[in-house]
Design an enzyme around this catalytic site. Structure first.
Site, mmCIF file in Angstrom:
data_model
loop_
_atom_site.group_PDB
_atom_site.id
_atom_site.type_symbol
_atom_site.label_atom_id
_atom_site.label_comp_id
_atom_site.label_asym_id
_atom_site.label_seq_id
_atom_site.Cartn_x
_atom_site.Cartn_y
_atom_site.Cartn_z
ATOM 1 N N ASN A 270 0.827 -1.212 0.000
ATOM 2 C CA ASN A 270 0.000 0.000 0.000
ATOM 3 C C ASN A 270 0.861 1.262 0.000
ATOM 4 O O ASN A 270 1.828 1.361 0.746
ATOM 5 C CB ASN A 270 -0.887 0.038 1.246
ATOM 6 C CG ASN A 270 -1.501 -1.304 1.541
ATOM 7 O OD1 ASN A 270 -2.256 -1.818 0.756
ATOM 8 N ND2 ASN A 270 -1.146 -1.886 2.679
ATOM 9 N N GLU A 303 8.448 -5.072 -1.024
ATOM 10 C CA GLU A 303 7.304 -4.156 -0.883
ATOM 11 C C GLU A 303 7.741 -2.718 -1.124
ATOM 12 O O GLU A 303 7.023 -1.933 -1.734
ATOM 13 C CB GLU A 303 6.644 -4.299 0.490
ATOM 14 C CG GLU A 303 6.228 -5.724 0.873
ATOM 15 C CD GLU A 303 5.365 -6.431 -0.161
ATOM 16 O OE1 GLU A 303 4.631 -5.750 -0.906
ATOM 17 O OE2 GLU A 303 5.444 -7.685 -0.241
HETATM 18 ZN ZN LIG Z 1 4.631 -8.035 -4.649
#
Ligand SMILES: [Zn+2]
Length: 879
Positions: A270, A303
Site C-alpha cells: 500500500n 514491498e
Molecule cells: Zn509483490
C-alpha cells in the site's frame, strides 16, 4: 463469503470503464461491530462513453445506508443496491457521489477489506478487498487521489494511519480523536490502506538522493519494538539500493510499515503504508532463524520496490499481475544478491522455482505468466506469476545486456509513470531501446509449461569440430495442447581438461553472443570450429532460462564439472544432478526389492565439497543438502511412491555420513559457534554448513545425543531449530526428542511466531504417525484455526512438506486434509484455497494413492456453498 458465480473473466474482454474517479474522499468512524464509512467520490463520464451508460460500482457484502448525488438524496427509483453491486441508472456527466456504508471489522475473518487483528484495525485490499469497504470501480485502472479522515476512540486507537502524508489531527468530543491523510499520487483502490490501534513505534529517517528527508516508522505490537531493528535496517538499505541500481527515489514525506499478526499473505505494498505479516518484520537471534532474517530483508525490499514497480506504474487489469510482481521479485532478488552472495542466492532461487513453480507448470493448475482467463483472481498469486515472472525479466536482461536493460527500465519509468500499464507496454520499451524484435520472446508471458532442451554433443578430432545438437520441446498444458517454439537464451561454457574455458574459432547453427546460445528453432546443430580436444559442456549457466535439460553426458563429465566448473551455479547443478540420478536409481532398486548402493566416487565428492575451503560455507551447505523428496518425485514424473523415495534419500544420506564420518565430525567441531551473533550472510553460511553436518552426523551412532547437545548449547534460533528438527525427524520418540520438544514449548509457549516453528517441525516428521500428531496439535492452546500463520505452519507444512505423512498409503492424510480445508474455508476462503493446491500433483502418484487423493478432492468439491476461491482450485485440479 462470496460464493461461486461461475463467471470467467477473460483478457480479451477488457475495456476501459465508462467513468473515472479523479478524487476519492473517505471518512471512517471506527467501531469493531459497526464502522461507518462515508465515501465522497468525484465521478466523471469518460470522453466517448455513451451518455446513457449507467454507473455500476462493485461491492462485496455491503450494506448501503445513504446515497446522494451533488448533495441531493437519491430516490429508490434512481438506483439499485445489492450487497455486491450498486447501479446508478442515469448518472450526470460529472458529479459528486456520497455513499454511506456500514461494516463490521471484528467479524471479518476472511481478512479482506477492513478487519481487526489483535485489536488493531487494518486493511487488505488487493486484489478485490476495497469493495468490502465501500462501493467503487474496484479495478486497477481507476486511479484516484485519496484524502482519508479516520475517527476513533482515543483509548482504543491512539494511532491513526493511512496512505500518503499526514495533514492534520486533533481531538473530538466524548474521548474520540481524528487524523487526516492525503496521498497526492493517484492510485488504484487495491493500494488503499488504513491502520488504527495501539502500536509501538520504531522511528528513523532517510535522506534521499535529491536531499529530501523521509520519516520512517515501523509499528509493532507494544513491547516488541526491540524486534524491528533488522527490518528498519533492511528498509534503509533497500531505499539506497533502488536509487543506485535503478535511479528510483522515494516520493512521500513519510514511509510507514505496520506488522500485524493476522494476514493472508506475506506483506502488502500500500502506498506509503506497507502492511506486513509480523513474521516478516520481527526478528532477533533468540526468535528468528537466518532464513527468517533473509526473508525479512527480501520482503521489506520487495514491498518497498513496489513503490515504483506497482504503485507509480500499476497494472491495467489483473491479467497483468506479473507486470508488477515478476518485475519486483526480480528487483528484490537482485537486491539480495548484492547484499549477500550472488552465487548462493541464485542457487536458492532456482531451488525455490523448481520446488514451487515447476510442479505448478507440470500439473493441472498450469497457466501462463500472464494468464488469459480466471475465475478467482486470488488464486493467481502463484509461483508462475511471481517466480517465473521474475525469470522472464532476468532473461530480458541476459538477451539485452545489463546496460541496455537499464536503459529500457529508465524508459519504462519515464514513459509510463502515473499509468496503468500492460506487458505489451513493458516489452515495447526494451524493443525501443535495443532495436530488437521480442515477439518470439514474448511467448514466455503467453504460453504455459516448462520448455525442455534435449542436448547431445559430438567431437570430430579430424575436422576439429565440436557439435551440440539441441532440440526444444514444450509439453502440453491444460487448454494449450499445441505449443509454439520459444526463444531460449542458453548460457553455456566449453570447459577444458584443466577447468579452463576452451577457445573456439567460429560458430554456426545458432546466434551465439556473450556466452549465450539463442535457441529459436525446434532443432539447432551448433558447430564450434577449431576445437582440438573434446571439452566438457556446461549448460544453462547461472540458470539463464527456466527450463529442464535432458543432456546426454558421461558421468565423468558430470563429476568433472561438479569439481571444476567456473560458473558456481553450474558447478552446484552438476553435483545436484549426480545426486538426483543416484537417488532415482536407488528408488528403482528399492521398488524392485533390492538394496540400493552408492558409488564411493559420489560420497567422496560430497566430502571433498564439504571440506573445500575455497568455497563459501553457504555454498557448501547448499551443495550438501540433498534434493528434496518432492524434487525427486518431480524428476521421476509418475507412479510416485513417496515411501520409496524417502527410503532412497535416507540411504544416500547415511552412505555420505559413513563415508565422511571423521572429516564431517572434525569440520563440525571447527565451525563451533563462538557465542557472538550477526545475521549477515557470512555468519549465516557458517551456521548453515555446521547444521547440515549435524544432520549427517545425527544418522550415525550417538547421533541423538550429539543433536541434543547441539540443542542445549545453541545461542540462537537457527541452531536451536536445526537441532530440534534433527531430533524430531531422525529420532522421533527418543527421550532426547521428547525432552527438546517440551523444552522448546516451555521456553516459547507465549510467542506465537516461534511456536509456528514448533508446529512446523512436528508437522513434517516423516512417517505414518504424523497425521495423528497434527490432529492433536490442532487442539493446542497456541493453535488457532483463524490465524493464517498458525494454519500454514501446521496444516500447510503437513500437506506440502511431509511426503510420507501426507501421502500415507491408506489415505488418512488426505481425509484429514479434506476435512481441515473445509473447516478453514468457513472462515477464510483464500487460505483454504491456497492449502488445497497441495494436491495439485495427485495424478503423478501411484494408482492406490491416486484414487484416495481423488476421493479427498471430490469430498471438497461436493461440499455445500463452496467459496469461489476453493471451488476454482478444486475443479481445476480435478479437471
Ligand atoms: Zn509483490
Amino acid at each position: 463469503m462470496r460464493t461461486d458465480t461461475g463467471q470467467v473473466f477473460k483478457l480479451e474482454d477488457y475495456r476501459p470503464s465508462d467513468f473515472s474517479i479523479p478524487q476519492t474522499g473517505l471518512t471512517f468512524r471506527l467501531s469493531p461491530d459497526a464502522t461507518r464509512v462515508t465515501a465522497v467520490l468525484t465521478i466523471e463520464r469518460r470522453d466517448g462513453a455513451a451518455a446513457s451508460a449507467p454507473l455500476v460500482l462493485d461491492g462485496d457484502g455491503l450494506l448501503l445506508k445513504r446515497i446522494a448525488i451533488d448533495g441531493r438524496e437519491l430516490a429508490p427509483a434512481d438506483y439499485l443496491a445489492t450487497p455486491d453491486q450498486l447501479t446508478i441508472l442515469k448518472p450526470p456527466a460529472r458529479f459528486e457521489l456520497l455513499l454511506e456504508t456500514e461494516i463490521a471489522p471484528a467479524s471479518n475473518e476472511a481478512l479482506m477489506g477492513l478487519y481487526r487483528s489483535s485489536n488493531v484495525y487494518c486493511t487488505q485490499c488487493e486484489a478485490e478487498g476495497f469493495r468490502r469497504i465501500t462501493y467503487f470501480l474496484d479495478r486497477p485502472d481507476i486511479l484516484s487521489v485519496y484524502t482519508v479522515r479516520i475517527e476513533a476512540r482515543l483509548d482504543e486507537a491512539p494511532l491513526l494511519l493511512s496512505n500518503g502524508n499526514p495533514v492534520e489531527s486533533g481531538a473530538l468530543a466524548d474521548g474520540w480523536h481524528y487524523a487526516r491523510w492525503h496521498d497526492p499520487f493517484p492510485k488504484p483502490s487495491y493500494l488503499f490502506a488504513l491502520v488504527a490501534g495501539n502500536l509501538g513505534q520504531v522511528a528513523d529517517s532517510f535522506v534521499t538522493m535529491s536531499g529530501r528527508k523521509v520519516e520512517l516508522g515501523i509499528y509493532v505490537e507494544p513491547g516488541k519494538e526491540g524486534l524491528a531493528g533488522y527490518a528498519m535496517d533492511a528498509l534503509k538499505r533497500s531505499m539506497q539500493w533502488d536509487e543506485q541500481a535503478f535511479g528510483r527515489e522515494y516520493d512521500l514525506d513519510v514511509f510507514n510499515i505496520v506488522a500485524v499478526s493476522d494476514f493472508n499473505m506475506g506483506a502488502m505494498e500500500n502506498k506509503g503504508l506497507n502492511i506486513f505479516n509480523d513474521k516478516y518484520v520481527l526478528a532477533d537471534r533468540e526468535t528468528a532463524t537466518d532464513a527468517d532474517f533473509a526473508n525479512i530483508e527480501a520482503i521489506i525490499a520487495h514491498e518497498y520496490f513496489h513503490n515504483w514497480t506497482g504503485n507509480r506504474i500499476t497494472c491495467r487489469d489483473w491479467f497483468q499481475l506479473c507486470l508488477k510482481e515478476g518485475l519486483t521479485v526480480f528487483r528484490d532478488h537482485e537486491f539480495s544478491a548484492d547484499q549477500r552472495s550472488r552465487a548462493v542466492k541464485r542457487i536458492a532461487e532456482v531451488r525455490t522455482l523448481r520446488a514451487h513453480q515447476f510442479p505448478e507448470d507440470q500439473g493441472p493448475l498450469a497457466h501462463p505468466v500472464r494468464p488469459r482467463r480466471y475465475r478467482e483472481i486470488n488464486n493467481f498469486y502463484t509461483a508462475t506469476v511471481y517466480e517465473k515472472g521474475s525469470e522472464v525479466v532476468r532473461m530480458i536482461r541476459t538477451i539485452l545486456g545489463a546496460e541496455t536493460f537499464r536503459a529500457g527500465m529508465d524508459l519504462y519509468f519515464e514513459r509510463h509513470d502515473g499509468e496503468a500499464a500492460t506487458i505489451e507496454d513493458f516489452l515495447k520499451v526494451f524493443e525501443d531501446v535495443s532495436g530488437r524484435d521480442l515477439s518470439q520472446f514474448a511467448l514466455w508471458y503467453h504460453q504455459a509449461g516448462t520448455p525442455n532442451l534435449t542436448v547431445s554433443s559430438t567431437h570430430n578430432p579430424a575436422t576439429r569440430e565440436f557439435t551440440l545438437e539441441i532440440e526444444q520441446s514444450v509439453p502440453p498444458t491444460p487448454s494449450e495442447s499445441r505449443k509454439r517454439l520459444m526463444h531460449i537464451p542458453l548460457a553455456f561454457g566449453l570447459v577444458g581438461a584443466g577447468g579452463e574455458p576452451v577457445a573456439y574459432g567460429g560458430v554456426e547453427g545458432a546466434a551465439v553472443e556473450d556466452g549465450v546460445i539463442h535457441i529459436r528453432k525446434r532443432r539447432h546443430m551448433v558447430r564450434f570450429s577449431g576445437v582440438d580436444e573434446r571439452p566438457a559442456v556446461s549448460l544453462n549457466r547461472g540458470f539463464s532460462a527456466p527450463i529442464t535439460l535432458s543432456v546426454e553426458q558421461k558421468a565423468d563429465d558430470q563429476f568433472f564439472l561438479a569439481g571444476h566448473d567456473s560458473d558456481a551455479f553450474a558447478r552446484w547443478q552438476a553435483f545436484n544432478t549426480l545426486l538426483t540420478d543416484a537417488l532415482i536409481a536407488a528408488f528403482r532398486q528399492i521398488l524392485g526389492g533390492a538394496k540400493p548402493a552408492f558409488s564411493a566416487r559420489l560420497t567422496g565428492l560430497a566430502g571433498k565439497i564439504a571440506g573445500d575451503e575455497t568455497l563459501e560455507p553457504a555454498y557448501r551447505a547448499l551443495a550438501l543438502s540433498l534434493p528434496g523428496e518432492a524434487d525427486i518425485a518431480r524428476d521421476i514424473g509418475r507412479t510416485i511412491d513417496p515411501d520409496a523415495i524417502f527410503a532412497a534419500r535416507e540411504t544416500l544420506a547415511l552412505a555420505i555420513a559413513r563415508a565422511n564420518q571423521d572429516a564431517f565430525a572434525n569440520l563440525y567441531g571447527r565451525l563451533a559457534d563462538d557465542g557472538r551473533f550477526s545475521p549477515d550472510a557470512a555468519n549465516a553460511g557458517r551456521r548453515a554448513l555446521r547444521n547440515i553436518l549435524l544432520d549427517y552426523l545425527s544418522l550415525l551412532p550417538g547421533g541423538a545425543s550429539l543433536a541434543a547437545r547441539h540443542f542445549e548449547a545453541a545461542t540462537n534460533m537457527t541452531d536451536r531449530a536445526a537441532a530440534l528438527t534433527v531430533l524430531a525427524h531422525r529420532h522421533d520418540g527418543s527421550p532426547e526428542a521428547v525432552k527438546a520438544l517440551a523444552g522448546f514449548e516451555a521456553r516459547y509457549g507465549a510467542d506465537p511466531l516461534v511456536m509456528d516453528k514448533w508446529f512446523q517441525i512436528q508437522a513434517s516428521v516423516p512417517g505414518p504417525r504424523t497425521v495423528d500428531t497434527v490432529r492433536e496439535l490442532i487442539g493446542h492452546a497456541s493453535f488457532s484455526m483463524a490465524n493464517p500463520n498458525r494454519v500454514r505452519s501446521l496444516v500447510g507444512t503437513f500437506s506440502s512438506a511431509n511426503q510420507t505423512g501426507f501421502h500415507r498409503a491408506d489415505g488418512e492424510g488426505y481425509r484429514f486434509f479434506a476435512q481441515t480445508v473445509l473447516e478453514v474455508e468457513k472462515r477464510n476462503p483464500q487460505v483454504a484455497a491456497r492449502l488445497a493446491t497441495a494436491l495439485r500433483s495427485w495424478r503423478s502418484l501411484e494408482p492406490g494413492r491416486q484414487a484416495k487423493a481423488r476421493e479427498a478432492l471430490l469430498a471438497i468439491a461436493g461440499a455445500e456453498n463452496l467459496s469461489a476461491d476453493l471451488r476454482d482450485i478444486v475443479e481445476r485440479t480435478l479437471a
